[in-house]
Design an enzyme around this catalytic site. Structure first.
Site, PDB file in Angstrom:
ATOM      1  N   ARG A 239       1.605  -5.288   5.834  1.00  0.00           N
ATOM      2  CA  ARG A 239       0.917  -4.207   5.124  1.00  0.00           C
ATOM      3  C   ARG A 239       1.660  -2.896   5.371  1.00  0.00           C
ATOM      4  O   ARG A 239       1.969  -2.556   6.511  1.00  0.00           O
ATOM      5  CB  ARG A 239      -0.542  -4.064   5.560  1.00  0.00           C
TER       6      ARG A 239
ATOM      7  N   SER B 153      -6.857  -5.547  -6.477  1.00  0.00           N
ATOM      8  CA  SER B 153      -8.034  -6.113  -5.821  1.00  0.00           C
ATOM      9  C   SER B 153      -9.267  -6.004  -6.706  1.00  0.00           C
ATOM     10  O   SER B 153      -9.280  -5.244  -7.679  1.00  0.00           O
ATOM     11  CB  SER B 153      -8.292  -5.394  -4.492  1.00  0.00           C
TER      12      SER B 153
ATOM     13  N   TRP C 107       2.967   7.914  -2.254  1.00  0.00           N
ATOM     14  CA  TRP C 107       4.402   8.138  -2.433  1.00  0.00           C
ATOM     15  C   TRP C 107       4.646   9.067  -3.613  1.00  0.00           C
ATOM     16  O   TRP C 107       5.430  10.021  -3.509  1.00  0.00           O
ATOM     17  CB  TRP C 107       5.091   6.798  -2.652  1.00  0.00           C
TER      18      TRP C 107
ATOM     19  N   ASN D 224     -10.357  -2.505  -6.974  1.00  0.00           N
ATOM     20  CA  ASN D 224      -9.548  -1.577  -7.773  1.00  0.00           C
ATOM     21  C   ASN D 224     -10.135  -1.291  -9.146  1.00  0.00           C
ATOM     22  O   ASN D 224      -9.752  -0.317  -9.804  1.00  0.00           O
ATOM     23  CB  ASN D 224      -8.119  -2.105  -7.932  1.00  0.00           C
TER      24      ASN D 224
ATOM     25  N   ASP E 117       0.827  -1.203   0.000  1.00  0.00           N
ATOM     26  CA  ASP E 117       0.000   0.000   0.000  1.00  0.00           C
ATOM     27  C   ASP E 117       0.868   1.262   0.000  1.00  0.00           C
ATOM     28  O   ASP E 117       1.954   1.279   0.587  1.00  0.00           O
ATOM     29  CB  ASP E 117      -0.886  -0.013   1.253  1.00  0.00           C
TER      30      ASP E 117
END
Length: 228
Positions: free
Chosen positions: A177, A60, A19, A63, A14
């Site tokens: 995670r 996922s 970022w 997504n 994640d």
């Protein structure tokens, strides 16, 4: 395999978009760093440490709700990632497996996954699961439908219809995670019943080998009772 090490490590990577945003970069750059720099480095680190099975949750079922443009270039990234992973996995004698739905994936990506699975099937060093179009609720719904269709009667046989069925280590011992989120978001609800959960605030593109070793060291301190 040392008893203090996990057999199966799963990663929820994640923070790629955050970022990129923090550096004033387009979201795509964050995902490219994730799949072409960070992930290969961490996979090699885990294999070197002696981990047999690695699962990476790449995309996922939820997504798909992202913008069509983002989904499109993510699929392009995945094709290249799977191809490059196949090459490194072949060299390392690692078996590549896809877990998740395949019917909704683009033809080119399905082809890349098929080639990767077929060409690495004899890998004995370890297993690398790439979770694409994976959702835990979706997995359980599909498993229950197959279970019912086959008129199964054993309570524990549902696991034989999960995406991880038949694998040497189907259940993660350790789930990592990144980015500070402290939830599984539907990741492997059946398989993670007794997994150790390690949460770090590090955004995934910044994840280093030292961070992986910190997670493994933390795992070695856990007393795993499995309900006993």
């Amino acid at each position: 395999m040392s008893p203090a090490l996990p057999n199966h490590v799963a990663i929820i990577p994640d923070g790629s978009r955050r970022w990129a945003k923090s550096k004033g970069l387009p979201p795509r750059v964050g995902h490219e760093i994730t799949f072409f720099e960070t992930t290969p480095k961490l996979i090699r680190c885990l294999l070197t440490a002696g981990i047999h099975t690695i699962t990476l949750w790449a995309f996922s079922t939820e997504n798909w709700a992202r913008s069509a443009q983002e989904v499109d270039w993510l699929m392009q990234i995945f094709v290249r990632f799977v191809d490059e992973t196949r090459e490194s996995a072949t060299a390392d004698a690692v078996r590549v497996r896809h877990i998740g739905r395949r019917d909704r994936l683009p033809v080119e990506l399905k082809r890349a996954l098929f080639v990767a699975e077929e060409s690495t099937v004899s890998g004995k060093r370890g297993d690398l699961n790439i979770a694409l179009d994976y959702g835990g609720q979706d997995e359980l719904a599909n498993a229950c439908a197959k279970y019912r269709a086959h008129a199964c009667t054993k309570p524990d046989s549902l696991s034989s219809y999960l995406f991880t069925a038949g694998q040497t280590y189907p259940n993660p011992d350790l789930v990592i995670r990144t980015s500070g989120e402290q939830r599984l978001s539907g990741f492997m609800p059946w398989q993670t019943a007794y997994s150790e959960l390690y949460f770090t605030r590090v955004l995934y593109p910044d994840m280093s080998e030292a961070d992986i070793h910190s997670a493994l060291d933390w795992f070695s301190t856990r007393q795993r009772r499995h309900g006993i």
